[in-house]
Design a protein around this motif. Sequence first.
Motif, short mmCIF file in Angstrom:
data_model
loop_
_atom_site.label_atom_id
_atom_site.label_comp_id
_atom_site.label_asym_id
_atom_site.label_seq_id
_atom_site.Cartn_x
_atom_site.Cartn_y
_atom_site.Cartn_z
N ASN A 176 0.85 -1.19 0.00
CA ASN A 176 0.00 0.00 0.00
C ASN A 176 0.89 1.24 0.00
N VAL A 177 0.38 2.34 -0.56
CA VAL A 177 1.19 3.54 -0.74
C VAL A 177 0.46 4.76 -0.18
N SER A 178 1.12 5.45 0.73
CA SER A 178 0.64 6.75 1.19
C SER A 178 1.31 7.85 0.38
N SER A 179 0.52 8.74 -0.16
CA SER A 179 1.06 9.76 -1.05
C SER A 179 1.75 10.90 -0.31
N ILE A 180 1.52 11.02 1.00
CA ILE A 180 2.17 12.10 1.76
C ILE A 180 2.86 11.62 3.03
N GLY A 181 2.71 10.34 3.38
CA GLY A 181 3.24 9.83 4.65
C GLY A 181 2.11 9.53 5.61
N MET A 182 2.43 9.49 6.90
CA MET A 182 1.42 9.32 7.94
C MET A 182 0.75 7.95 7.91
N GLY A 183 1.50 6.92 7.54
CA GLY A 183 0.98 5.56 7.61
C GLY A 183 0.68 4.97 6.26
N GLY A 184 1.69 4.42 5.60
CA GLY A 184 1.44 3.75 4.33
C GLY A 184 0.61 2.50 4.50
N GLY A 185 0.90 1.72 5.54
CA GLY A 185 0.14 0.51 5.80
C GLY A 185 -1.10 0.77 6.63
N VAL A 186 -0.90 1.38 7.81
CA VAL A 186 -2.00 1.58 8.77
C VAL A 186 -1.84 2.94 9.42
N SER A 187 -2.97 3.61 9.64
CA SER A 187 -3.00 4.82 10.46
C SER A 187 -4.10 4.67 11.50
N LEU A 188 -3.72 4.74 12.78
CA LEU A 188 -4.67 4.65 13.88
C LEU A 188 -4.77 5.99 14.58
N GLY A 189 -5.99 6.44 14.84
CA GLY A 189 -6.21 7.66 15.59
C GLY A 189 -7.19 7.44 16.71
N ASN A 190 -6.80 7.81 17.92
CA ASN A 190 -7.69 7.74 19.08
C ASN A 190 -8.35 6.36 19.20
N SER A 191 -7.57 5.33 19.02
CA SER A 191 -8.11 3.97 18.96
C SER A 191 -7.42 3.05 19.95
N ASN A 192 -8.21 2.13 20.53
CA ASN A 192 -7.68 1.09 21.41
C ASN A 192 -7.81 -0.27 20.73
N SER A 193 -7.48 -0.30 19.46
CA SER A 193 -7.61 -1.53 18.67
C SER A 193 -6.63 -2.60 19.14
N THR A 194 -6.98 -3.85 18.81
CA THR A 194 -6.11 -4.99 19.08
C THR A 194 -5.73 -5.63 17.75
#
Length: 364
Positions: A163-181
């Motif tokens: 996967n490709v992020s065009s500006i950065g900030m998480g090419g694969g995954v971006s998590l915000g305010n999350s308690n994910s597992t």
Amino acid sequence: MTKNYIYLVFALVLFNFQSVFSQNAIWYVSENGSGNGTSWNLASNNLQNTINNAVAGDQVWVKQGTYQRAVGLSFSVKDGVSVYGGFPSAGNPTMNNRNPRVYETILSGNQARVLEANGSFDPISTSTIIDGFTLKNGNSNVGAGILAYNCDATFRNLKIINNVSSIGMGGGVSLGNSNSTFIQVIIANNTSLLSPGSDGDIAGIRINGGSPKFYNSVIANNHAEGYTGGVGLYGTNTFFYNCIIYGNTADLHYPSSPNDNFYNGQNGVANSSNCILQGCRGSDYLFQNVQFAIYGNDLGGNLDINPLFNADYSTQAVAGINKGNTQAYQSAVNSFAKDYYNNNRVVDVTDIGLTEYQTVQSEI
């Protein structure tokens, strides 16, 4: 027929009607389906519509194949709905027949990120599970594989690649305010581009806020044209158990943090137990080791060794065997007891990474 008898019959019919429709449903999706999704024989070929039709407590079962939305659209998670890939394409498979590694189920991006779990207005709860998919070919400015916000879902047995992020900030995954597992998840070979006006940072996973947990996952071989190829943490308290962070690269390097695998930004705290962390020098060197500060808090059992990856990110038999934190893993998975490759997860002591070596090791 007396009035009381009529009331009794009506009450029984109403009770049975409510009982049937209060039961959690299973919905069925097949690449070649043409039905409404209520059985394998009537499987739908539209994964997103099927998710939308499901209600909290329902499951969506998806047969092997490649699924893609229209140009510019992403798949979207629905709170309380659990989606399972990895069912064989033939027949009427059950959960016992499911094997995501053998029956690969691909969610492919189409000029957009692959998957969104956006809880901005309605939080995504812990009752939501995404399990058994390959997420690839996403393209977005942030979180090209997965973008999750206000999301406490479980992501399990996933391969998030290319996967490709065009500006950065998480090419694969971006998590915000999350308690994910995240359990047994590969985040590999993702890229962050350094475009004009962008920073090109963090190719693997960017975490901003919340307190997510990672178990037996691999973050490897991601590349940032800016800073930090692997993991970037900001305003978060994140935990890693039995994970491998290795082989991530970047074109730019912080003078105070030369390790391309990991960056603790402002108020970003990592807590690592029984992991393979490239460049940390290991828990045995904690009090001599300035480098471990890059990885945050050392909870013990961490190693700085080559994991000896095979092509599928399993590890060779010598790397990480019986070096994991079994108690942490079991507390996260409850009854789920298979490794990423569908073998028994706990044979004696949990191994580090995706692979569980299947031969009991003799004590030395």
